[in-house]
Design a protein around this motif. Structure first.
Motif, mmCIF file in Angstrom:
data_model
loop_
_atom_site.group_PDB
_atom_site.id
_atom_site.type_symbol
_atom_site.label_atom_id
_atom_site.label_comp_id
_atom_site.label_asym_id
_atom_site.label_seq_id
_atom_site.Cartn_x
_atom_site.Cartn_y
_atom_site.Cartn_z
ATOM 1 N N LEU A 130 -7.820 -29.141 -11.978
ATOM 2 C CA LEU A 130 -8.242 -30.429 -12.537
ATOM 3 C C LEU A 130 -9.397 -30.155 -13.501
ATOM 4 O O LEU A 130 -10.501 -29.800 -13.079
ATOM 5 N N VAL A 131 -9.094 -30.279 -14.773
ATOM 6 C CA VAL A 131 -10.091 -29.963 -15.801
ATOM 7 C C VAL A 131 -10.875 -31.246 -16.091
ATOM 8 O O VAL A 131 -10.405 -32.123 -16.813
ATOM 9 N N ASN A 132 -12.061 -31.329 -15.502
ATOM 10 C CA ASN A 132 -12.838 -32.571 -15.544
ATOM 11 C C ASN A 132 -13.840 -32.593 -16.704
ATOM 12 O O ASN A 132 -14.189 -31.559 -17.247
ATOM 13 N N LYS A 133 -14.286 -33.815 -17.020
ATOM 14 C CA LYS A 133 -15.299 -34.085 -18.072
ATOM 15 C C LYS A 133 -14.737 -33.787 -19.460
ATOM 16 O O LYS A 133 -15.437 -33.303 -20.350
ATOM 17 N N THR A 134 -13.437 -34.078 -19.637
ATOM 18 C CA THR A 134 -12.791 -33.836 -20.936
ATOM 19 C C THR A 134 -13.382 -34.729 -22.025
ATOM 20 O O THR A 134 -13.269 -34.423 -23.211
ATOM 21 N N ASP A 135 -14.027 -35.836 -21.621
ATOM 22 C CA ASP A 135 -14.629 -36.755 -22.607
ATOM 23 C C ASP A 135 -15.841 -36.125 -23.301
ATOM 24 O O ASP A 135 -16.323 -36.625 -24.303
ATOM 25 N N LYS A 136 -16.304 -34.976 -22.778
ATOM 26 C CA LYS A 136 -17.523 -34.350 -23.318
ATOM 27 C C LYS A 136 -17.237 -33.324 -24.419
ATOM 28 O O LYS A 136 -18.150 -32.796 -25.024
ATOM 29 N N LEU A 137 -15.949 -32.988 -24.634
ATOM 30 C CA LEU A 137 -15.623 -31.944 -25.615
ATOM 31 C C LEU A 137 -14.705 -32.464 -26.714
ATOM 32 O O LEU A 137 -13.913 -33.387 -26.498
ATOM 33 N N SER A 138 -14.768 -31.834 -27.871
ATOM 34 C CA SER A 138 -13.821 -32.155 -28.943
ATOM 35 C C SER A 138 -12.449 -31.616 -28.528
ATOM 36 O O SER A 138 -12.357 -30.718 -27.688
ATOM 37 N N LYS A 139 -11.400 -32.137 -29.187
ATOM 38 C CA LYS A 139 -10.022 -31.701 -28.856
ATOM 39 C C LYS A 139 -9.868 -30.184 -29.028
ATOM 40 O O LYS A 139 -9.253 -29.499 -28.210
ATOM 41 N N GLU A 140 -10.461 -29.681 -30.106
ATOM 42 C CA GLU A 140 -10.338 -28.253 -30.425
ATOM 43 C C GLU A 140 -10.984 -27.384 -29.330
ATOM 44 O O GLU A 140 -10.399 -26.421 -28.844
ATOM 45 N N LYS A 141 -12.194 -27.758 -28.925
ATOM 46 C CA LYS A 141 -12.898 -26.994 -27.883
ATOM 47 C C LYS A 141 -12.171 -27.098 -26.547
ATOM 48 O O LYS A 141 -12.075 -26.133 -25.796
ATOM 49 N N LEU A 142 -11.658 -28.305 -26.277
ATOM 50 C CA LEU A 142 -10.936 -28.525 -25.021
ATOM 51 C C LEU A 142 -9.704 -27.620 -24.954
ATOM 52 O O LEU A 142 -9.424 -26.991 -23.919
ATOM 53 N N LEU A 143 -8.987 -27.523 -26.060
ATOM 54 C CA LEU A 143 -7.785 -26.685 -26.125
ATOM 55 C C LEU A 143 -8.117 -25.223 -25.839
ATOM 56 O O LEU A 143 -7.416 -24.539 -25.082
ATOM 57 N N LYS A 144 -9.219 -24.757 -26.413
ATOM 58 C CA LYS A 144 -9.657 -23.366 -26.175
ATOM 59 C C LYS A 144 -9.974 -23.130 -24.701
ATOM 60 O O LYS A 144 -9.621 -22.105 -24.131
ATOM 61 N N ARG A 145 -10.674 -24.092 -24.099
ATOM 62 C CA ARG A 145 -11.037 -23.962 -22.683
ATOM 63 C C ARG A 145 -9.784 -23.964 -21.793
ATOM 64 O O ARG A 145 -9.688 -23.215 -20.830
ATOM 65 N N LEU A 146 -8.806 -24.809 -22.144
ATOM 66 C CA LEU A 146 -7.567 -24.881 -21.364
ATOM 67 C C LEU A 146 -6.817 -23.550 -21.434
ATOM 68 O O LEU A 146 -6.298 -23.058 -20.437
ATOM 69 N N MET A 147 -6.780 -22.969 -22.633
ATOM 70 C CA MET A 147 -6.090 -21.688 -22.802
ATOM 71 C C MET A 147 -6.798 -20.590 -21.997
ATOM 72 O O MET A 147 -6.166 -19.735 -21.378
ATOM 73 N N TYR A 148 -8.118 -20.654 -21.983
ATOM 74 C CA TYR A 148 -8.890 -19.668 -21.217
ATOM 75 C C TYR A 148 -8.555 -19.779 -19.726
ATOM 76 O O TYR A 148 -8.281 -18.777 -19.065
ATOM 77 N N TRP A 149 -8.558 -20.996 -19.207
ATOM 78 C CA TRP A 149 -8.320 -21.200 -17.767
ATOM 79 C C TRP A 149 -6.886 -20.870 -17.369
ATOM 80 O O TRP A 149 -6.639 -20.462 -16.237
ATOM 81 N N GLN A 150 -5.958 -21.011 -18.312
ATOM 82 C CA GLN A 150 -4.551 -20.679 -18.030
ATOM 83 C C GLN A 150 -4.395 -19.218 -17.618
ATOM 84 O O GLN A 150 -3.497 -18.859 -16.858
ATOM 85 N N ASN A 151 -5.279 -18.377 -18.144
ATOM 86 C CA ASN A 151 -5.186 -16.934 -17.861
ATOM 87 C C ASN A 151 -5.917 -16.516 -16.585
ATOM 88 O O ASN A 151 -5.837 -15.364 -16.172
#
Length: 298
Positions: A120-141
């Motif tokens: 559960l990737v929380n506090k998504t309202d605090k990041l831009s879409k671009e930064k959020l995408l990078k963080r999601l890709m990082y956590w996927q690994n």
């Protein structure tokens, strides 16, 4: 009951990841107290959400952390037992924080369990879409998660989707609790927690998590509820801070608690607070049990 599902979902994460906020948002009711201090949650509070075709039993666990005292070790044990008993693990992370030792600690524990894990990737309202995408890709690994669900517990964003995902991984089963039940903790526990929340809120950083709250007396007279709470601290200096100049702090806490308890009980309430020092109680197993914080021990 054909096609009905029910089961336990352990919500785990580092202190302050947003576990209690998420639980209260999902249940649309306050079952877990909140504060911005780590380790606000001490017990595995079950919040129960019953729908026509599914019953979710959420375990809001204490934040898993490197323990400094016996109390910390007990809190970690409570969280581990919830993870072992759960049908699904919901690992909540604060997406604005980097992966740290606390996450490593949780990940190592998760790897020992054969359980479906939803990130559960929380506090998504605090990041831009671009930064959020990078963080999601990082956590996927990081781990082979069954699903990754971006949410904002505070803004109640994407929670319906999260419930759908959790439902997929719950076993087919009858409801585990009566439909009207919202928590497995009784009213007395909830009242003590409300008082503790007000203390944490009013005293800020001056009083760490060295307090315990016990309901000493509860009686109803002529439609009014009288409640007496004992607040345990582990140092004389903390007692002074809690009472405040000419009793101003304890009065503020008492009035704030009284207001919220009145709203909860829908009746007039009179709250009394007493403060007692129990030196070093967080390292004394008998005291931890006495104050109801090691409910999972035999």
């Amino acid at each position: 009951m054909e096609d009905y599902k029910s089961g336990f979902i352990a919500i785990v994460g580092r202190p302050n990841a947003g576990k209690s906020t998420l639980m209260n948002a999902l249940l649309k009711e306050k079952v877990a107290i909140m504060s911005d201090k780590p380790n606000t949650t001490r017990n595995n509070i079950a919040g129960i959400l019953t729908k026509p075709d599914v019953q979710y039993v959420f375990m809001d666990t204490p934040g898993i952390h490197k323990p400094q005292q016996q109390l910390g070790r007990v809190l970690n044990k409570n969280a581990y037992i919830a993870m072992e008993d759960a049908d699904v693990i919901g690992w909540i992370i604060d997406v604005t924080q980097a992966f740290g030792p606390g996450d490593e600690f949780i990940l190592n524990r998760i790897k020992t369990l054969d359980k479906p894990v939803i990130l559960l990737v929380n506090k998504t309202d605090k990041l831009s879409k671009e930064k959020l995408l990078k963080r999601l890709m990082y956590w996927q690994n990081i781990y082979d998660f069954k699903e990754i669900v971006p949410i904002s517990a505070k803004e109640k964003d994407n929670l319906d989707e999260l419930l759908k995902v959790f439902k997929e991984y719950l076993p087919e089963s009858y409801p585990l609790y009566p439909e009207e039940m919202k928590s497995d903790h009784d009213l007395n526990f909830q009242l003590c927690e409300l008082v503790r929340e007000k203390i944490l809120f009013k005293t800020h950083d001056e009083i760490p998590h060295s307090i315990a709250v016990i309901l000493e007396d509860k009686k109803e007279v002529d439609g009014k509820m009288y409640l007496a709470f004992l607040v345990i601290v582990d140092r004389d200096s903390q007692k002074g801070i809690l009472i405040g100049k000419q009793g101003s702090m304890v009065r503020d806490i008492r009035l704030a608690a009284q207001k919220e308890i009145r709203e909860k009980l829908h009746m007039p309430v009179d709250v009394e607070l007493y403060v007692r020092v129990e030196k070093n109680w967080r390292n004394r197993e008998n005291k931890i049990k006495e104050f109801g914080l090691d409910e999972l021990s035999e």
